[in-house]
Design a protein around this motif. Sequence first.
Motif, PDB file in Angstrom:
ATOM      1  N   GLU A   1     -23.536 -38.930 -44.069  1.00  0.00           N
ATOM      2  CA  GLU A   1     -23.240 -39.439 -45.408  1.00  0.00           C
ATOM      3  C   GLU A   1     -24.425 -39.170 -46.320  1.00  0.00           C
ATOM      4  O   GLU A   1     -25.577 -39.429 -45.965  1.00  0.00           O
TER       5      GLU A   1
ATOM      6  N   GLY B   1     -21.593 -41.392 -51.221  1.00  0.00           N
ATOM      7  CA  GLY B   1     -20.607 -41.580 -50.162  1.00  0.00           C
ATOM      8  C   GLY B   1     -19.943 -40.303 -49.706  1.00  0.00           C
ATOM      9  O   GLY B   1     -18.903 -40.334 -49.043  1.00  0.00           O
TER      10      GLY B   1
ATOM     11  N   THR C   1     -19.434 -36.914 -47.486  1.00  0.00           N
ATOM     12  CA  THR C   1     -19.734 -36.418 -46.139  1.00  0.00           C
ATOM     13  C   THR C   1     -20.248 -34.989 -46.252  1.00  0.00           C
ATOM     14  O   THR C   1     -19.531 -34.098 -46.705  1.00  0.00           O
TER      15      THR C   1
ATOM     16  N   HIS D   1     -26.171 -41.780 -41.255  1.00  0.00           N
ATOM     17  CA  HIS D   1     -24.831 -42.247 -40.895  1.00  0.00           C
ATOM     18  C   HIS D   1     -24.057 -41.042 -40.375  1.00  0.00           C
ATOM     19  O   HIS D   1     -23.645 -40.161 -41.144  1.00  0.00           O
TER      20      HIS D   1
ATOM     21  N   PHE E   1     -15.101 -37.753 -47.952  1.00  0.00           N
ATOM     22  CA  PHE E   1     -15.878 -38.978 -48.139  1.00  0.00           C
ATOM     23  C   PHE E   1     -16.037 -39.724 -46.825  1.00  0.00           C
ATOM     24  O   PHE E   1     -15.130 -39.747 -45.980  1.00  0.00           O
ATOM     25  N   SER E   2     -17.182 -40.365 -46.677  1.00  0.00           N
ATOM     26  CA  SER E   2     -17.520 -41.040 -45.422  1.00  0.00           C
ATOM     27  C   SER E   2     -16.542 -42.158 -45.092  1.00  0.00           C
ATOM     28  O   SER E   2     -16.229 -42.386 -43.922  1.00  0.00           O
ATOM     29  N   LYS E   3     -16.038 -42.845 -46.101  1.00  0.00           N
ATOM     30  CA  LYS E   3     -15.141 -43.979 -45.848  1.00  0.00           C
ATOM     31  C   LYS E   3     -13.839 -43.542 -45.191  1.00  0.00           C
ATOM     32  O   LYS E   3     -13.147 -44.365 -44.563  1.00  0.00           O
TER      33      LYS E   3
ATOM     34  N   THR F   1     -16.931 -43.181 -37.964  1.00  0.00           N
ATOM     35  CA  THR F   1     -18.358 -43.373 -37.722  1.00  0.00           C
ATOM     36  C   THR F   1     -18.663 -43.213 -36.236  1.00  0.00           C
ATOM     37  O   THR F   1     -18.074 -43.890 -35.395  1.00  0.00           O
TER      38      THR F   1
ATOM     39  N   LYS G   1     -14.789 -35.509 -55.150  1.00  0.00           N
ATOM     40  CA  LYS G   1     -16.098 -34.979 -54.791  1.00  0.00           C
ATOM     41  C   LYS G   1     -16.749 -34.293 -55.983  1.00  0.00           C
ATOM     42  O   LYS G   1     -17.961 -34.424 -56.216  1.00  0.00           O
TER      43      LYS G   1
END
Length: 373
Positions: free
Chosen positions: A118, A122, A124, A155, A163-165, A169, A246
Amino acid sequence: TMKDGQPEHLDLTLTKAKFDELTADLVESTMAPTRQAMKDAGVKKGDVDKVLLVGGSTRIPAVQVAVEAEVGKSPFKGINPDEAVAMGAALQAGIIAGDEGVSDILLLDVTPLTLGIETLGGVTTTMIERNTTIPSRRSEVFSTAANNQPAVEIHVLQGEREFSKDNVTLGQFHLVGIPPAARGIPQVEVTFDIDANGIVNVSAKDLGTGKEQSIEIESQTSLSEDEIQAKITEAEEFAEEDQRKKAQVELRNMADQVVYQTRRTLEESADKIDEAETEEVKAHLDELERLVQDEDGNPLELDVIDEAAIQAKVAEVEQSMHGISAKLYEAAAAEMAAQEAESSDGSASTASGDDDVVDADFEVVDDDADEDE
């Protein structure tokens, strides 16, 4: 199913049309991996040289028709699809057991999903792409996002979304003890290393101090094949929306960087330019900052930022900086000329000092002659 202690049998006659109707959704579900495999390999319909059918279900005529329609080539039917599975399993078992008979066969594994970390906003940032052959290793240098940032969080993520969300993980850790410095100055090298067993080692090293932290992830994924395919399909479904968001994040980050870097330039050059000349630029910077940050200095949400206004304001900042930049270059050129003039004066003084040279007589002494005497 049992009845009166005896198994019940179902004896039913189906027409081919009815059978195709009942299995249509199953056949179609096998086409998604086929399309994905061709996309990952960079081949189009008609580019495939040979299609091998593996597994008993590939005997279904509807499967063969669907494969031919998708790939553009009739499947090869010269192998037994059941035996192919058994032979593949036997070869894999032999390799694992170290059988000398299969020592010349190499089976290559790949990463099932993209691995990344991340970053600001936020997002990726990809480190190792999906379908990369393992073992694999990649390093990239990142920096801090704020002034005097004492630590960075790594992360580790897996997935195809931007996006990381929206990704999975795999692990998190912190690299602490970064010396106080302006943002963008510290250099943190992040390395992803996947060994032949699929174990992922992620490390972060501060290139300035040599401090390092790492994490080991035993398995690249805990997802099943169906879940992996669902992640890939989901990424394709939301690809356009993710790319749009993005782009908004990158625009917001760029505007924030323009504000920071321009103010820093003005502060460092305060002795070379008049304050009145910077008023217009500073006003544009304040306006640009309000377009990307709230009153507390936090980034605005993506759904409320005005992309057109940000781009226009960035252009105004750049335009107003042109005159100041020209003066800074002129001042630098004048300073360099002055230094060269001073250097020339010093050389001239040294040369003029040679006028005080005193002539003197000298005699050459021949050592050999003295010894002969």
